[in-house]
Design a protein around this motif. Structure first.
Motif, PDB file in Angstrom:
ATOM      1  N   ALA A 114       0.823  -1.207   0.000  1.00  0.00           N
ATOM      2  CA  ALA A 114       0.000   0.000   0.000  1.00  0.00           C
ATOM      3  C   ALA A 114       0.859   1.260   0.000  1.00  0.00           C
ATOM      4  N   ALA A 115       0.449   2.232  -0.811  1.00  0.00           N
ATOM      5  CA  ALA A 115       1.137   3.521  -0.872  1.00  0.00           C
ATOM      6  C   ALA A 115       0.430   4.585  -0.054  1.00  0.00           C
ATOM      7  N   GLY A 116      -0.828   4.352   0.329  1.00  0.00           N
ATOM      8  CA  GLY A 116      -1.586   5.318   1.109  1.00  0.00           C
ATOM      9  C   GLY A 116      -1.355   5.153   2.596  1.00  0.00           C
ATOM     10  N   SER A 117      -1.595   6.219   3.355  1.00  0.00           N
ATOM     11  CA  SER A 117      -1.432   6.155   4.811  1.00  0.00           C
ATOM     12  C   SER A 117      -2.612   5.488   5.496  1.00  0.00           C
ATOM     13  N   THR A 118      -3.682   5.224   4.735  1.00  0.00           N
ATOM     14  CA  THR A 118      -4.856   4.516   5.238  1.00  0.00           C
ATOM     15  C   THR A 118      -5.163   3.365   4.301  1.00  0.00           C
ATOM     16  N   VAL A 119      -5.529   2.221   4.875  1.00  0.00           N
ATOM     17  CA  VAL A 119      -5.936   1.087   4.049  1.00  0.00           C
ATOM     18  C   VAL A 119      -7.383   0.727   4.354  1.00  0.00           C
ATOM     19  N   LEU A 120      -8.141   0.475   3.307  1.00  0.00           N
ATOM     20  CA  LEU A 120      -9.490  -0.087   3.421  1.00  0.00           C
ATOM     21  C   LEU A 120      -9.401  -1.542   2.986  1.00  0.00           C
ATOM     22  N   LEU A 121      -9.715  -2.435   3.897  1.00  0.00           N
ATOM     23  CA  LEU A 121      -9.648  -3.860   3.610  1.00  0.00           C
ATOM     24  C   LEU A 121     -11.038  -4.328   3.224  1.00  0.00           C
ATOM     25  N   VAL A 122     -11.184  -4.744   1.984  1.00  0.00           N
ATOM     26  CA  VAL A 122     -12.498  -5.049   1.412  1.00  0.00           C
ATOM     27  C   VAL A 122     -12.572  -6.528   1.064  1.00  0.00           C
ATOM     28  N   ARG A 123     -13.553  -7.219   1.612  1.00  0.00           N
ATOM     29  CA  ARG A 123     -13.776  -8.620   1.263  1.00  0.00           C
ATOM     30  C   ARG A 123     -14.780  -8.702   0.113  1.00  0.00           C
ATOM     31  N   PRO A 124     -14.738  -9.801  -0.649  1.00  0.00           N
ATOM     32  CA  PRO A 124     -15.617  -9.908  -1.822  1.00  0.00           C
ATOM     33  C   PRO A 124     -17.101  -9.816  -1.505  1.00  0.00           C
ATOM     34  N   GLU A 125     -17.525 -10.183  -0.281  1.00  0.00           N
ATOM     35  CA  GLU A 125     -18.952 -10.136   0.022  1.00  0.00           C
ATOM     36  C   GLU A 125     -19.468  -8.716   0.249  1.00  0.00           C
ATOM     37  N   ALA A 126     -18.560  -7.728   0.349  1.00  0.00           N
ATOM     38  CA  ALA A 126     -18.966  -6.339   0.540  1.00  0.00           C
ATOM     39  C   ALA A 126     -19.321  -5.708  -0.796  1.00  0.00           C
ATOM     40  N   MET A 127     -20.549  -5.207  -0.916  1.00  0.00           N
ATOM     41  CA  MET A 127     -20.959  -4.508  -2.131  1.00  0.00           C
ATOM     42  C   MET A 127     -20.445  -3.071  -2.097  1.00  0.00           C
ATOM     43  N   PRO A 128     -20.193  -2.466  -3.240  1.00  0.00           N
ATOM     44  CA  PRO A 128     -19.725  -1.077  -3.260  1.00  0.00           C
ATOM     45  C   PRO A 128     -20.754  -0.151  -2.598  1.00  0.00           C
ATOM     46  N   PRO A 129     -20.295   0.828  -1.837  1.00  0.00           N
ATOM     47  CA  PRO A 129     -21.236   1.748  -1.191  1.00  0.00           C
ATOM     48  C   PRO A 129     -21.923   2.647  -2.208  1.00  0.00           C
ATOM     49  N   ARG A 130     -23.151   3.043  -1.890  1.00  0.00           N
ATOM     50  CA  ARG A 130     -23.881   3.939  -2.790  1.00  0.00           C
ATOM     51  C   ARG A 130     -23.309   5.340  -2.755  1.00  0.00           C
ATOM     52  N   GLN A 131     -22.769   5.725  -1.605  1.00  0.00           N
ATOM     53  CA  GLN A 131     -22.110   7.015  -1.460  1.00  0.00           C
ATOM     54  C   GLN A 131     -20.671   6.762  -1.024  1.00  0.00           C
ATOM     55  N   PRO A 132     -19.721   7.600  -1.461  1.00  0.00           N
ATOM     56  CA  PRO A 132     -18.323   7.394  -1.061  1.00  0.00           C
ATOM     57  C   PRO A 132     -18.165   7.411   0.463  1.00  0.00           C
ATOM     58  N   ILE A 133     -17.428   6.473   0.987  1.00  0.00           N
ATOM     59  CA  ILE A 133     -17.243   6.366   2.441  1.00  0.00           C
ATOM     60  C   ILE A 133     -15.769   6.337   2.836  1.00  0.00           C
ATOM     61  N   ALA A 134     -14.867   6.198   1.866  1.00  0.00           N
ATOM     62  CA  ALA A 134     -13.453   6.021   2.186  1.00  0.00           C
ATOM     63  C   ALA A 134     -12.879   7.211   2.940  1.00  0.00           C
ATOM     64  N   GLU A 135     -13.196   8.426   2.491  1.00  0.00           N
ATOM     65  CA  GLU A 135     -12.631   9.623   3.113  1.00  0.00           C
ATOM     66  C   GLU A 135     -13.069   9.746   4.565  1.00  0.00           C
ATOM     67  N   ARG A 136     -14.355   9.482   4.835  1.00  0.00           N
ATOM     68  CA  ARG A 136     -14.855   9.598   6.211  1.00  0.00           C
ATOM     69  C   ARG A 136     -14.231   8.531   7.112  1.00  0.00           C
ATOM     70  N   LEU A 137     -14.155   7.303   6.631  1.00  0.00           N
ATOM     71  CA  LEU A 137     -13.549   6.246   7.430  1.00  0.00           C
ATOM     72  C   LEU A 137     -12.075   6.532   7.691  1.00  0.00           C
ATOM     73  N   ALA A 138     -11.383   7.102   6.701  1.00  0.00           N
ATOM     74  CA  ALA A 138      -9.977   7.444   6.889  1.00  0.00           C
ATOM     75  C   ALA A 138      -9.820   8.519   7.965  1.00  0.00           C
ATOM     76  N   GLU A 139     -10.714   9.492   7.975  1.00  0.00           N
ATOM     77  CA  GLU A 139     -10.664  10.527   9.008  1.00  0.00           C
ATOM     78  C   GLU A 139     -10.805   9.921  10.394  1.00  0.00           C
ATOM     79  N   VAL A 140     -11.759   9.021  10.542  1.00  0.00           N
ATOM     80  CA  VAL A 140     -11.987   8.410  11.849  1.00  0.00           C
ATOM     81  C   VAL A 140     -10.808   7.531  12.240  1.00  0.00           C
ATOM     82  N   ALA A 141     -10.253   6.793  11.293  1.00  0.00           N
ATOM     83  CA  ALA A 141      -9.128   5.907  11.592  1.00  0.00           C
ATOM     84  C   ALA A 141      -7.907   6.667  12.077  1.00  0.00           C
ATOM     85  N   HIS A 142      -7.810   7.945  11.714  1.00  0.00           N
ATOM     86  CA  HIS A 142      -6.665   8.753  12.133  1.00  0.00           C
ATOM     87  C   HIS A 142      -6.973   9.598  13.371  1.00  0.00           C
ATOM     88  N   GLU A 143      -8.153   9.449  13.933  1.00  0.00           N
ATOM     89  CA  GLU A 143      -8.456  10.149  15.181  1.00  0.00           C
ATOM     90  C   GLU A 143      -7.645   9.556  16.329  1.00  0.00           C
TER      91      GLU A 143
END
Length: 289
Positions: free
Chosen positions: A132-161
């Protein structure tokens, strides 16, 4: 099949027909020691710890599942700016291998990593984490469907709290009912239960962001340095347990707590963790602790 994809345009939706829906592989409750041994040969955690990462980049690690069109759906849903996608293929069929590699080659910010050995999804995820080249990783399993709205930025913010190690979204089923808002452990029942399971999404949103004992979701976010320090997901565990185990190890290592972020929502194609699976998974966790 011709893919109408170029670097200068947004990718077109590609629907790969499935003549016969593949059967879900039997999970089982036994530990996958073969994957443990193979992962040691595939992942160089020391090199990963020395690699510099970008604070402006969120890396999505996505093992390629048996239905390649699901991977295409994820590619079309991830924002191009500020995102990196690492597709990890484990002993794919030749046609799937060529298609995944071709897609990754022509989409900016996407990479395809081929794993020649038959390893668990957790071990395949670790291969992606280590690159990974990013400072945050999202680990996605195949059973997870893509979100209807982008969620990566918000989850990254919380992960760095401060004090947070792992952030998970709210997991719902195809009808919008909560499947999981994290794992919890009761004083009487030694087995993990799924927080808010069976309740409407509105109840979780009213509660808001809160701490949970451990994550229980097919998608979690955490800092890349924390993921590397923890040596990723334990490759011996199956999907219903690996993220929960990750959160417990993060807490034990003093890296922070696990939280659920209800305003971020993903849909799971499967029930994700039935009671008997949780019991079996917890027995495996206790045996290894």
């Amino acid at each position: 099949l011709v893919l109408g994809l170029t670097r200068g345009h947004e990718p077109l939706a590609v629907d790969v027909p499935v003549l016969k829906r593949p059967e879900a592989p039997a999970t089982g409750f036994g530990d996958d020691w073969d994957s443990v041994v193979l992962e040691r040969q595939l992942v160089d955690w020391d090199a990963a710890a020395a690699r510099e990462t970008s604070n402006d980049l969120v890396t999505h690690v996505l093992p390629v599942g048996v239905e390649l069109r699901r991977t295409v759906e994820w590619l079309s849903s991830v924002p191009r700016e500020g995102s990196e996608l690492i597709l990890v293929g484990v002993r794919l069929r030749r046609a799937h291998h060529l298609m995944a590699a071709s897609i990754a080659a022509i989409i900016s910010g996407a990479r395809f990593v081929s794993v020649p050995a038959a390893v668990s999804t957790s071990a395949a995820t670790n291969v992606g984490i280590s690159q990974a080249a990013g400072s945050t990783v999202l680990l996605v399993r195949p059973e997870a469907m893509p979100p209807r709205q982008p969620i990566a930025e918000r989850l990254a913010e919380v992960a760095h709290e401060a004090g947070v190690a792992v952030a998970q979204p709210l997991v719902v089923d195809l009808d919008g009912v909560v499947v999981s808002a994290g794992a919890r452990f009761g004083p009487v029942n030694p087995h993990p239960e799924l927080f808010l399971a069976g309740l409407p999404t509105s109840d979780a949103i009213r509660i808001g962001q809160c701490e949970v004992a451990a994550p229980a979701a097919p998608l979690v976010a955490l800092r890349t340095d924390a993921a590397v320090a923890l040596r990723g997901l334990d490759p011996r565990f199956h999907s219903v347990l690996a993220e929960t185990d990750l959160g417990l190890r993060a807490r034990r290592a003093g890296l922070g707590r696990s939280v659920v972020v209800p305003e971020t929502v993903i849909t799971s194609r499967t029930p994700y963790a039935a009671d008997d699976e949780l019991i079996g998974a917890m027995a495996s966790l206790r045996a290894g602790s």
